[in-house]
Motif scaffolding. Structure first.
Motif, PDB file in Angstrom:
ATOM      1  N   GLU A 170      -2.704   3.996  -1.547  1.00 14.98           N
ATOM      2  CA  GLU A 170      -1.911   3.015  -2.290  1.00 14.98           C
ATOM      3  C   GLU A 170      -2.070   1.615  -1.715  1.00 14.98           C
ATOM      4  O   GLU A 170      -2.115   0.632  -2.438  1.00 14.98           O
ATOM      5  N   ASN A 171      -2.144   1.486  -0.419  1.00 15.92           N
ATOM      6  CA  ASN A 171      -2.103   0.178   0.235  1.00 15.92           C
ATOM      7  C   ASN A 171      -3.428  -0.123   0.908  1.00 15.92           C
ATOM      8  O   ASN A 171      -3.958   0.714   1.645  1.00 15.92           O
ATOM      9  N   TYR A 189      -6.598 -10.337   1.485  1.00  7.53           N
ATOM     10  CA  TYR A 189      -5.932  -9.602   0.405  1.00  7.53           C
ATOM     11  C   TYR A 189      -5.069  -8.488   0.991  1.00  7.53           C
ATOM     12  O   TYR A 189      -5.455  -7.823   1.961  1.00  7.53           O
ATOM     13  N   THR A 190      -3.918  -8.298   0.364  1.00  9.97           N
ATOM     14  CA  THR A 190      -3.085  -7.129   0.640  1.00  9.97           C
ATOM     15  C   THR A 190      -2.672  -6.543  -0.707  1.00  9.97           C
ATOM     16  O   THR A 190      -2.115  -7.263  -1.555  1.00  9.97           O
ATOM     17  N   VAL A 191      -2.963  -5.267  -0.901  1.00  9.00           N
ATOM     18  CA  VAL A 191      -2.666  -4.609  -2.173  1.00  9.00           C
ATOM     19  C   VAL A 191      -1.629  -3.518  -1.922  1.00  9.00           C
ATOM     20  O   VAL A 191      -1.852  -2.608  -1.101  1.00  9.00           O
ATOM     21  N   ILE A 192      -0.498  -3.605  -2.638  1.00  5.68           N
ATOM     22  CA  ILE A 192       0.588  -2.630  -2.518  1.00  5.68           C
ATOM     23  C   ILE A 192       0.808  -2.018  -3.902  1.00  5.68           C
ATOM     24  O   ILE A 192       1.061  -2.751  -4.873  1.00  5.68           O
ATOM     25  N   ARG A 193       0.707  -0.690  -3.977  1.00  6.76           N
ATOM     26  CA  ARG A 193       0.898  -0.010  -5.258  1.00  6.76           C
ATOM     27  C   ARG A 193       2.232   0.733  -5.238  1.00  6.76           C
ATOM     28  O   ARG A 193       2.492   1.545  -4.343  1.00  6.76           O
ATOM     29  N   THR A 198       1.606  -2.854  -9.409  1.00  8.79           N
ATOM     30  CA  THR A 198       0.724  -3.204  -8.287  1.00  8.79           C
ATOM     31  C   THR A 198       0.991  -4.652  -7.893  1.00  8.79           C
ATOM     32  O   THR A 198       0.934  -5.546  -8.743  1.00  8.79           O
ATOM     33  N   ILE A 199       1.266  -4.854  -6.615  1.00  6.91           N
ATOM     34  CA  ILE A 199       1.534  -6.203  -6.107  1.00  6.91           C
ATOM     35  C   ILE A 199       0.377  -6.603  -5.192  1.00  6.91           C
ATOM     36  O   ILE A 199       0.089  -5.924  -4.207  1.00  6.91           O
ATOM     37  N   ILE A 200      -0.260  -7.700  -5.554  1.00  4.39           N
ATOM     38  CA  ILE A 200      -1.422  -8.194  -4.794  1.00  4.39           C
ATOM     39  C   ILE A 200      -1.041  -9.543  -4.175  1.00  4.39           C
ATOM     40  O   ILE A 200      -0.573 -10.444  -4.872  1.00  4.39           O
ATOM     41  N   GLU A 248      -2.548  -2.204 -15.098  1.00  2.39           N
ATOM     42  CA  GLU A 248      -3.741  -3.055 -14.982  1.00  2.39           C
ATOM     43  C   GLU A 248      -3.649  -4.330 -15.814  1.00  2.39           C
ATOM     44  O   GLU A 248      -4.654  -4.966 -16.095  1.00  2.39           O
ATOM     45  N   GLU A 249      -2.442  -4.706 -16.202  1.00  2.00           N
ATOM     46  CA  GLU A 249      -2.261  -5.938 -16.968  1.00  2.00           C
ATOM     47  C   GLU A 249      -1.465  -6.932 -16.116  1.00  2.00           C
ATOM     48  O   GLU A 249      -0.459  -6.588 -15.502  1.00  2.00           O
TER      49      GLU A 249
END
Length: 1613
Positions: A170-171, A189-193, A198-200, A248-249
Motif C-alpha cells: 500500500e505504501n 514521492y510518498t504514496v499512501i493507499r 490514494t494520497i500522494i 484512479e481519478e
C-alpha cells in the motif's frame, strides 16, 4: 526465487502505468474549482498579512490518451490585509478586486498539454497569450502533473532491500528527478493507499536542481564564504504537493509553497502560496475548447519576459524588443514632474526624498534614448540645480545602456558637467553589458576625458568594473548569455594596449587598476610577466600583484602558483615578496602551502619579510572571522611547530587584524592593517587599512580600503627640500661649501687609496612616485598620484629663488565662495528573482537610496600671522534601507518590506582663528543659528502592501500599505519622551527605540525616534580658546616638597637618614638653578553665561629633574549645583641623578622617582585626595646589582647599567576625604576590576587606618609581561597576582635621551669586537684585525659623508684604535690608562670639550661619536656603529656590510664585487702603509675566518637582553684566549626536572653542549634545584621563559641538591 519475485514486481510496475495514464478519461470534460492564495508578511501568527486570492473554474478536456486542453473561466479576484489562517479565506471575507477585460480575456485563452506517464511534457499556448498569463496557466497544469510510479532504478533498490524488510504494497516512497513549474529538480514521492483513496505527497529538493529560472543582479561585490553558506542561507524555499485520487481519478490537488528570508538563522519575512484544485463534476465533452497551435514549450516557468527586460537594460534601443513601449512618454514625464515638484516642496531632505529617488530610478530604467532626450530638453534643462543633480545621479544609478549612454553623450557635449562621481556610480550598475563597457571605453578616449584627468581615471576604472560584472560567475544564471571567452580576450586586448601605450608610471598603474577591476582570469599570465619583469618600475609591478585580488575565489590555486615562487625568491625586492604573501594569504591557502611559507620564514634572511610573515600567520590564526575558520585552524597548527622568534624592532613591517564578530549570527566586521617597511626608507613602502564586513554570512571582502604606496618619494622630497634650503642660504654657503668640499676630498682620497668604487644611488629623481588610493567593494574607486613633476610644480609655484612666496599662499588662502552640492546614491542594490508555484515571479531585493545636500558659504583669509576660517553650512541627509519580498504581475502586486529611514538636518556655523602674536592662540567657535532646528530622526517599520492593478499605463497606482506591529518585537523597544534645556538650547527626544540591538530586531521592530535641538533665542555661540604661552624664566624655590615620603617607602631602614639627606641636598641644589615656566590655558564659553576655564602651569629645571604641574579648572554650575565647580591639582615629580657608571649607581643613596599629587574638586561639597608615590626597584630587580661585585668597563658597563637602573615597582599611598557620591562611583569601578580578574584576586579582611589606601604594583622584570598588585584599604587587603599584560616598558634612571633611545631601538647596528664582526644585516663572522687600519663602515656614495676605520694598538692585543672621518673632521680615539683619549685633526681634546665636537661620554670609559646619520660607540675593545635603518641602502661598504636588510649578500669587496671568500673581502678593506705591519701570517691563516650560520649560538659575545655575564671582558688576555674556543661550544641553560605533580628548575644556569656538538669532557657538579607545584602559574610561566633564556632563581627556596654531570668541553660531530 528472488529473480521470480523481481520479475513479478517489474511486470506489476509496467502493468500499472497505462492505468495511471488514464487518470483523465478520453472525450471527457472535467470541471475543477481552482483557488489560489498569496500571503506576504512576517513570520508571526498574530500579525496581519497582505493576502490576494484568485478563484476560477478550470475546464480540463481529455482529447485522447495523451493530450488535454485547459481553459480558465469565471475568474475572480479579491485582496485584503488579514491575519493568517490555515484555511483558505472565502472570497466574500476579502475586498473584491475588479479585473480589466483585457487581463480577463488573456487569462481565458486556452492551452494544450501533452501527458506522458502522468507528467506534463509539452505545452502549447495561444499566440496572443502573454508570458505572465502563460505562467499562471502553467501553475494550474503543474498541479495535475505527477507520476507516483517508481522509476526502474528504484526497482533495483527494492531488490537490495528485499532481504532486509518486507515492502508494503500500500505504501511506497522513492526519489526521482522531475520537471515542475519551479525547475528540473529531485522530488520525493510518498504514496499512501487507504481503501478506495490514494494520497500522494510530493516535495522538491531545491539543492539538487539541474535547471531553475532564477536570476540575480548586484551580487558581484560579495566574496565566497564556504564556512557560512550552510548555516546562513538567505532564501529557503519549500514546496509540497498533495494529490488525492479515488478510483484512479484525481479528486483534489493542493500545493503549498513557503519562501522565507532568513537573517542570522531567524526568519524575518515570508511569502506563501497556496493552490487548490477540487473536482466538481465530469461529463462527456459538450463544447470543445479551442485547439491552439503555438510553439511547444516546457512546463518550467518561462523567463521570456525577464529576458526581454534584461536585454533592454543591457543593450538599450538595440534590444530585439522594447518591453516598456506600452508605458507612454507623456505619462513618464508627468510622473517625473510630479516627483520633482514633491521634492522641491520640502526645503530639506526627508525620508520621502529617498523614496522619490527610487521611483525616479525605476522610471528611468524603462526609458528609451529618444524619451530620455525629450525628458532632458523638457524637464532637465528647466529644473533648478538640486533637481538637475538628482536626475543626473538617478540616471547613473539606473545603470541601463540608455541612461548611461545619455549621460556620456551629454558629458561629451558638455551639457552635463563631467563629474567623476557620476562615473563611479555607473561602475556599480546592476546590468553590466558589453555595450556599456564599450561606451565607457569610448568616452575614456574622448577629448573631454583627456582634458580632465579625474574624469578619464573614473571612466577607465568604471569600464573595468563593468567588465567584471559581465564575466563574473556570481550573476546566477544570467538570462542573456554572452560568449565570455571572446569577451574576456577582447577587453583584455584593449586594457593591455592601454598599458603598452602608457608612457608614465601613472598611466601604467591606471591600466593595471582597470585590469584589476575587471577581474579577468585570462589576465594572470600577462600580470605575472609584469610582476617578474625587473625593467618595469617597482610601483607598476606591485600594482600587477594587486590586480590579482579579484581572482582569489575563482582560481585560488592559480594565484598561489604565481605568487608562492615570488614570495620564496630572495632575488625579488622585499616589498614585492611581502605583497605577494599578502595577496596569497587571502586565497585561504591549504596547509601544504602554509608549511612552505613557514619554512621560508624560518630561514628568511630579510628581517622585514620574516617579521611580516610571522605577524600575518599569527593574526590569521587568532582570527574569529567565520569565513577564515579553516585557515585559522591551519595557521595555528603550522605556527605551533615553528621555532622562529621575531626580533623586537621599532620600525618593522607589520600586519594586524581587529575582528569584531558575533559567532552565532555569522555577522560582524574586521579591520585589517598592514605596513611594509624597508631599510632604504623612513616612510612605509605600503600602508593598507581595510574594512571587511560579514552580514548573515554574506562576505564583503574589502568593503572599504584606503592605502598609500611610495617608491623613493621620501628621498626625492628630502632632496628637493635640501635644494630649497641651499638656495635660501646662498650667503652662508660659500665658506661652509669649501669646508664640506675639503671633507669630501678626504673621504675620496681614502676611497682612492683603498680602491673603493663608488656605489651610485639605485634610484633617480624620475623614479620617485607615490599614490594614495581608495577602494570600495573591492573596486579601485579613485587614486591620487604624486610624482616628481607634481612636487616640482608646487615648489615652483610657491617659491622663488629659494624663498617662500607668501603672496602666492595668500592668494590661494584668501577665498570666499558659496557652495551648493547635492548627491544621490544607492549604497547597494541586490536583486534576486525566482518563480513560485502560482506562476508568479517573486523578487527579493535590497537597496539603500540616499540623498545628501549641503549649501552655505566658505571663506578663508590670511592677515599677517592670523589665519581665519569661516564655514556656514546647512547639511541634510536622508537615507532609507528597503528590504522587500515582492510578487509582481499586471493583475496585482503585493509583498512585504522592512523600511529603515534616517534623516539628519543640522545647520551650523563654524569659525576658526589661529594666530601668533605674543602667544600662540587658537579660537574655535561653533554658532547655532537663531530660530532653526537641528533634527536627527530614525524610523523603522515592517510593512505589507497591495497594489491593484499591478501595472497601469494610464496612471500611477498608489500601494495600499499596512504597518505590521508585532507585540513580540515591540516589547524590545522603550518609549522615550524627554524635553530639557541645555545651555539655552531646547533639546527634545521623542519616540520609541530598541533596547536589544540585533539585525533581525532592526528589521522586524517598529521604531520612531527623533532628537531635535532648537535655538529660540539669539544665535548660540560655543567658543573654545586655546592659548599657549611662551617659555619664561622663573625661580624654583617656589616649589614646596614638605611631605613627600611615607613610611611604606622606606627600603632599608639603616639607610633612611642618609637617603633623606641626599634627596634634600639634591633638591636644594636644583632649586638654586634657573627654572622655566610655561602656561597653557583653555577657555570654553557657551550661552547662558556658561564658562569653563582650564589652566595648566608647568615649572621645570633645565634638565627636567624636578617638575611641578598645576592644573586649575573652574566651570559654571550645572544640573543641581548651586556653586561654581572647581578642581585644583598639583603634581610634583623629582627624579634622581642619572648615574654614569655602575659604581656611581651602587654608591648613590637615592635612586627612586618621587611623585606627590594633591587634588581638591567639587561644588558645594569638596573631595580631597593626596597621593604620594615612589617608583623604585623590587627585590627581584635588585639582584642585578650582585654583578657589581666585579669590575666592568666600557659598553658592557653601560648596558648593564641601563638594566640595573630599571625601576619596576610603584608604591603609592593615598589619603582621601571624598563625598559619598564619589566614593560610591569608585567602589563600583573597583568591584568591576575585581570581577574581571576573579581567578587571580585574593582578599582578606583587615583593620587598617581609615581614609587611607596603600597600593603596590610590581612588574616582573625578566619578561615584563606579568604584574602583581597589592592594595590595603581600611577594611581589607587585596592581592592580584600574575596578571598577564602586554610587554611593559620599564624606565631606567640611567637612560640617555629619547633621540638616542629611538636610534637604539629602530636602527641597524654593526658590532666589532676582537676578531669578530656582526654586520648591519645580522651576519656573524670571524676575521683577523691587524695593526693596519681596516675599513669598518663607510658612506660609499658619490658624495660620501663619513668613514669609520679601526686597527689594533699592537700585535696580539685586543685593544683597538678607532678613526672616524666625519665631513671635514678626522677623529682618532683609543684607550689609555683606562680612559678614552680623543684627538680631532691631530689635536688632543679634553672630555669637557667633547660636546663642541659632537662627542659624548658613555659611562666612565666609553664615548659616542655622532655621525651625519647615526653614531659610533667605542670603549677601546668594542666598536658599535649604529645607523638609522633607512640609511644608505646599498651605498655602504666596509666590513659591516651594506645595510640592505639581506644577509646573503654581505661580502662585497671595495670594487663592488660580490665574493664568498671572507679573506678576499677583508683584504679589500685593509689600508696598508708604512705606519703598520700587515701581519700576513694571520691574514693568510684560513682558520681565522669563519661565517656562522643563523641557528648557531654567538661565540664569545655578550647578549644585551639575555645575560649579564661580562666577566670575560675584564679578565687577563691569556685566560680569554684559552677559554674562548671552549666557551664557543657551550651554552648555559636552566636545567628542568619534571615530575607528576611538580616541576623543578636549577637555581643557576647549567652548561650544555650547543646544537651540533657532543660532550668531549665533563665533570660532576652539585646543582641546586627549586620546585613548584605543577598547577602553580609561576611554574608554567618559568617553564615558558626557560625555553627562551636561562633563569636566575636565587630568590627561590632550594628544594634539593643533586650531583649532575656538566660538560667542560664539546666537539662537533
Amino acid at each position: 526465487m528472488r529473480s521470480i519475485i523481481i520479475a513479478s514486481l517489474v511486470a506489476l510496475a509496467l502493468a500499472s502505468s497505462p492505468a495511471f495514464e488514464r487518470t483523465f478519461e478520453p472525450k471527457t470534460d472535467y470541471h475543477y474549482k481552482f483557488d489560489g492564495l498569496v500571503l506576504s508578511g512576517l513570520p508571526s501568527a498574530s500579525s496581519e498579512l497582505s493576502q490576494s486570492r484568485i478563484s476560477a473554474r478550470a475546464r480540463i478536456q481529455a482529447v485522447d490518451d495523451r493530450y488535454i486542453h485547459l481553459q480558465l473561466v469565471n475568474i475572480r479576484m479579491a485582496a485584503s490585509h488579514l491575519p493568517e489562517s490555515e484555511q483558505m479565506p472565502s472570497l466574500n471575507s476579502m475586498e473584491q478586486r475588479e479585473l480589466s477585460e483585457e487581463y480577463k480575456q488573456m487569462l481565458e485563452l486556452p492551452l494544450r498539454a501533452q501527458l506522458r506517464n502522468g507528467l506534463i511534457s509539452e505545452l502549447q499556448f495561444d499566440k496572443e497569450d502573454a508570458e505572465w498569463s502563460k505562467n499562471m496557466k502553467r501553475a494550474v497544469v503543474n498541479m495535475i502533473s505527477f507520476n507516483p510510479i517508481a522509476p526502474r532504478n528504484e526497482i533495483e533498490k527494492i531488490e537490495s532491500s528485499y532481504d532486509k524488510e518486507e515492502q508494503s504494497e500500500e505504501n511506497t516512497s522513492f526519489f526521482t528527478n522531475e520537471k515542475t513549474l519551479e525547475g528540473d529538480c529531485q522530488v520525493a514521492y510518498t504514496v499512501i493507499r487507504e481503501q478506495k483513496k490514494t494520497i500522494i505527497t510530493k516535495s522538491i529538493n531545491f539543492d539538487k536542481c539541474t535547471e531553475r529560472s532564477e536570476i540575480a543582479y548586484g551580487l558581484r561585490y560579495s566574496s565566497e564564504c564556504p564556512e557560512c553558506e550552510k548555516d546562513t542561507e538567505l532564501i529557503r524555499p519549500q514546496t509540497v504537493y498533495t494529490y488525492v485520487l479515488e478510483n484512479e481519478e484525481l479528486k483534489e490537488s493542493e500545493v503549498r509553497s513557503l519562501y522565507t528570508v532568513n537573517v542570522n538563522g531567524q526568519e524575518v519575512m515570508k511569502t506563501e502560496t497556496r493552490s487548490k484544485l477540487v473536482l466538481e463534476e465530469n461529463h462527456s465533452i459538450k463544447s470543445h475548447i479551442k485547439k491552439v497551435n503555438g510553439e511547444k514549450e516546457s512546463i518550467i516557468y518561462s523567463s521570456r519576459w525577464e529576458q526581454l527586460v534584461e536585454d533592454f537594460f543591457k543593450n538599450g534601443d538595440k534590444a530585439e524588443f522594447a518591453p516598456f513601449e506600452k508605458f507612454p512618454l507623456d505619462k513618464k514625464m508627468h510622473l517625473i514632474k510630479t516627483i520633482t515638484e514633491q521634492i522641491q516642496e520640502v526645503e530639506n531632505n526627508m525620508p520621502e526624498t529617498s523614496h522619490f529617488l527610487a521611483r525616479l530610478v525605476r522610471i528611468f530604467r524603462t526609458t528609451s534614448t529618444s524619451q530620455l532626450k525629450e525628458i532632458h530638453e523638457t524637464l532637465y534643462v528647466k529644473a533648478d540645480k538640486k533637481i538637475q543633480s538628482l536626475m543626473e545621479h538617478a540616471l547613473a544609478i539606473a545603470g541601463t545602456k540608455n541612461t548611461i549612454q545619455h549621460i556620456l553623450v551629454h558629458m561629451e557635449n558638455e551639457d552635463i558637467l563631467p563629474l567623476g562621481q557620476i562615473l563611479k556610480t555607473i561602475q556599480e550598475t546592476p546590468f553590466p553589458s558589453q555595450s556599456i563597457a564599450e561606451a565607457l571605453i569610448k568616452f575614456a578616449e574622448s577629448r573631454v576625458a583627456k582634458n580632465n584627468l579625474v574624469v578619464r581615471q573614473a571612466a577607465w576604472l568604471a569600464a573595468g568594473s563593468v567588465v567584471r560584472g559581465i564575466v563574473d560567475y556570481k550573476n546566477i544564471r544570467p538570462l542573456v548569455r554572452e560568449d565570455k571567452r571572446e569577451l574576456k580576450e577582447k577587453f583584455l586586448r584593449v586594457f593591455m594596449q592601454q598599458y603598452k601605450d602608457a608612457e608614465t608610471t601613472y598611466e601604467k598603474i591606471l591600466a593595471l587598476k582597470t585590469i584589476g577591476n575587471a577581474g579577468l582570469d585570462i589576465s594572470v599570465n600577462q600580470l605575472n610577466e609584469i610582476i617578474v619583469d625587473k625593467r618595469q618600475p617597482l610601483p607598476v609591478r606591485k600594482e600587477a600583484i594587486d590586480a590579482l585580488r579579484l581572482l582569489k575565489d575563482t582560481m585560488p590555486r592559480k594565484i598561489q602558483k604565481v605568487l608562492l615562487p615570488i614570495y620564496k625568491n630572495r632575488q625579488y625586492e622585499p616589498e614585492i615578496r611581502m605583497l605577494a604573501l599578502w595577496r596569497m594569504m587571502h586565497t585561504r591557502p591549504e596547509e601544504s602551502l602554509l608549511v612552505q611559507v613557514v619554512s621560508q620564514m624560518e630561514k628568511e634572511t630579510n628581517q622585514q619579510v620574516a617579521a611580516l610573515t610571522h605577524q600575518m600567520i599569527r593574526h590569521f590564526a587568532m582570527s574569529t572571522n567565520p569565513c577564515y575558520q579553516r585557515v585559522a585552524i591551519v595557521c595555528s597548527k603550522v605556527l605551533s611547530f615553528t621555532r622562529y622568534q621575531p626580533q623586537e624592532q621599532m620600525i618593522a613591517s607589520s600586519y594586524a587584524q581587529l575582528p569584531l564578530f558575533l559567532q552565532n549570527s555569522f555577522s560582524g566586521a574586521q579591520f585589517d592593517f598592514a605596513a611594509i617597511f624597508e631599510k632604504n626608507s623612513f616612510l612605509p613602502k605600503d600602508l593598507h587599512a581595510s574594512l571587511d564586513a560579514v552580514f548573515g554570512g554574506n562576505w564583503n571582502k574589502y568593503f572599504a580600503q584606503i592605502g598609500f604606496s611610495q617608491q623613493h618619494m621620501d628621498k626625492y622630497v628630502q632632496m628637493a627640500l635640501e635644494k630649497l634650503e641651499s638656495l635660501e642660504k646662498e650667503s652662508t654657503t660659500v665658506v661652509r661649501g669649501r669646508r664640506i668640499q675639503t671633507g669630501i676630498k678626504l673621504l675620496k682620497e681614502l676611497a682612492q687609496k683603498m680602491n673603493i668604487r663608488a656605489r651610485p644611488a639605485t634610484y633617480t629623481e624620475k623614479d620617485a612616485f607615490a599614490m594614495v588610493y581608495l577602494r570600495y567593494k573591492d573596486m579601485d574607486y579613485a587614486f591620487l598620484p604624486i610624482d616628481r613633476q607634481l612636487v616640482e610644480n608646487l615648489i615652483e609655484k610657491f617659491t622663488s629663488n629659494g624663498k617662500v612666496q607668501f603672496s602666492e599662499i595668500r592668494r590661494l588662502l584668501n577665498q570666499e565662495l558659496e557652495f551648493e552640492t547635492h548627491h544621490a546614491a544607492y549604497f547597494y542594490e541586490a536583486i534576486r528573482k525566482f518563480p513560485t508555484t502560482l506562476g508568479l515571479p517573486l523578487t527579493i531585493s535590497g537597496k539603500i537610496p540616499t540623498v545628501i545636500s549641503a549649501e552655505g558659504q566658505f571663506s578663508l583669509e590670511l592677515e599677517g600671522t592670523e589665519l581665519r576660517l569661516t564655514v556656514e553650512a546647512r547639511p541634510s541627509v536622508a537615507a532609507t534601507h528597503v528590504y522587500e519580498m515582492r510578487m509582481f504581475t499586471p493583475l496585482f502586486e503585493q509583498g512585504v518590506k522592512s523600511v529603515q529611514s534616517v534623516r539628519a538636518y543640522t545647520p551650523i556655523k563654524i569659525q576658526a582663528v589661529a594666530g601668533m602674536k605674543r602667544n600662540f592662540e587658537i579660537v574655535y567657535k561653533v554658532v547655532v543659528p537663531e530660530n532653526q532646528k537641528s533634527i536627527v530622526s530614525l524610523t523603522t517599520r515592517p510593512v505589507v502592501f497591495l497594489r491593484f492593478p499591478g501595472f497601469s499605463k494610464f496612471e500611477y497606482i498608489e500601494a495600499e500599505e499596512r504597518t505590521v506591529v508585532v507585540p513580540q518585537w515591540q516589547q524590545k523597544t522603550q518609549e522615550i519622551e524627554k524635553v530639557f534645556n541645555f545651555l539655552g538650547l531646547e533639546v527634545s527626544t521623542r519616540g520609541n527605540i530598541l533596547n536589544q540591538h540585533t539585525l533581525e530586531n532592526w528589521l522586524l521592530a517598529e521604531q520612531d525616534f527623533e532628537v531635535s535641538v532648537e535655538n529660540k533665542n539669539r544665535p548660540a555661540e560655543f567658543t573654545a580658546r586655546l592659548t599657549v604661552g611662551q617659555l619664561e624664566k622663573t625661580e624654583l624655590s617656589q616649589i614646596k616638597y614638605n611631605k613627600i615620603f611615607e613610611k611604606e617607602f622606606e627600603l632599608e631602614q639603616e639607610n633612611t637618614e642618609s637617603r633623606r639627606e641626599y634627596f634634600n641636598k639634591m633638591v636644594k641644589n636644583i632649586q638654586k638653578e634657573q627654572g622655566y615656566k610655561s602656561v597653557i590655558s583653555l577657555k570654553l564659553e557657551a550661552p547662558r553665561d556658561y564658562t569653563m576655564n582650564t589652566e595648566l602651569t608647568t615649572v621645570c629645571d633645565k634638565q627636567v629633574r624636578m617638575c611641578q604641574w598645576e592644573v586649575e579648572i573652574r566651570r559654571s554650575p550645572i544640573l543641581e549645583e548651586t556653586k561654581e565647580w572647581t578642581l585644583r591639582s598639583q603634581l610634583l615629580v623629582v627624579r634622581p641623578e642619572m648615574p654614569s657608571s655602575l659604581r656611581q649607581l651602587r654608591d648613590q643613596p637615592h635612586r627612586e622617582v618621587q611623585l606627590s599629587l594633591t587634588s581638591t574638586w567639587g561644588s558645594q561639597k569638596k573631595s580631597e585626595v593626596t597621593v604620594n608615590a615612589q617608583l623604585q626597584q623590587s627585590k627581584e630587580q635588585k639582584k642585578y646589582e650582585r654583578n657589581m661585585d666585579r669590575q666592568f668597563n666600557g659598553m658592557p658597563e653601560y648596558e648593564l647599567l641601563i638594566k640595573a637602573a630599571r625601576l619596576n615597582q610603584i608604591n603609592a599611598v593615598a589619603e582621601y576625604k571624598l563625598t559619598r557620591e564619589t566614593e560610591q562611583v569608585l567602589a563600583r569601578y573597583f568591584d568591576l576590576v575585581k570581577t574581571y580578574n576573579y581567578w587571580t584576586v585574593s582578599s582578606r579582611p583587615e583593620n587598617n587606618e581609615n581614609d587611607r589606601v596603600v597600593v603596590q604594583l610590581t612588574v616582573e622584570p625578566m619578561s615584563r609581561q606579568y604584574v602583581n598588585i597589592t592594595m590595603q584599604s581600611p577594611m581589607e587587603r587585596i592581592e592580584l597576582k600574575n596578571v598577564q599584560v602586554p610587554r611593559v616598558y620599564l624606565p631606567s634612571i640611567a637612560q640617555r635621551s629619547v633621540k638616542h633611545q629611538l636610534t637604539e631601538a629602530s636602527g641597524s647596528v654593526c658590532k666589532v669586537q676582537k676578531n669578530q664582526i656582526r654586520t648591519f644585516d645580522d651576519v656573524l663572522y670571524n676575521t683577523p684585525l691587524t695593526t693596519c687600519y681596516s675599513l669598518i663602515a663607510k658612506d660609499c656614495s658619490e658624495e660620501p659623508t663619513f668613514a669609520v676605520l679601526s686597527k689594533k694598538t699592537e700585535k696580539n692585543s685586543e685593544e683597538m684604535i678607532i678613526k672616524v672621518i666625519r665631513g671635514e673632521q678626522e677623529i682618532v680615539a683609543q684607550l689609555q690608562n683606562e680612559e678614552i683619549r680623543v684627538k680631532v685633526d691631530g689635536k688632543k681634546i679634553q672630555s669637557e670639550d667633547y660636546s663642541a665636537y659632537q662627542i659624548e661620554r658613555l659611562g666612565e670609559s666609553a664615548i659616542v661619536i655622532e655621525l651625519p646619520e647615526g653614531e659610533v660607540r667605542f670603549d677601546g675593545y668594542t666598536i658599535k656603529t649604529q645607523l638609522p635603518s633607512y640609511s644608505r641602502k646599498n651605498q655602504l661598504c666596509g666590513l659591516c656590510g651594506n645595510n640592505d636588510d639581506e644577509s646573503t649578500n654581505e661580502f662585497y669587496t671595495s670594487d663592488n664585487t660580490e665574493t664568498e671568500d671572507i679573506e678576499e673581502f677583508h683584504r679589500s678593506y685593509l689600508l696598508k702603509n708604512e705606519e703598520c705591519e700587515a701581519e700576513e701570517e694571520r691574514l693568510s691563516e684560513k682558520k681565522n675566518y669563519r661565517k656562522y650560520e643563523r641557528d648557531e649560538e654567538q661565540s664569545d659575545e655578550y647578549s644585551s637582553e639575555e645575560t649579564y655575564d661580562y666577566e670575560q671582558e675584564n679578565t687577563k688576555k691569556s685566560q680569554k684566549n684559552q677559554r674562548s674556543q671552549k666557551k664557543s661550544d657551550l651554552v648555559e641553560k636552566t636545567q628542568i626536572k619534571e615530575f607528576s605533580h611538580r616541576i623543578c628548575f636549577s637555581v643557576e644556569p647549567v652548561a650544555e653542549c650547543r646544537r651540533g656538538y657532543e660532550v668531549e669532557q665533563q665533570q660532576q657538579r652539585k646543582i641546586r634545584f627549586t620546585c613548584l607545584q605543577r598547577h602553580n602559574r609561576d611554574a608554567s610561566r618559568l617553564l615558558k621563559e626557560s625555553r627562551q633564556q636561562p633563569l636566575q632563581l636565587d630568590d627561590y627556596p632550594v628544594s634539593f641538591v643533586e650531583s649532575v654531570k656538566v660538560p667542560t668541553a664539546c666537539v662537533a660531530y
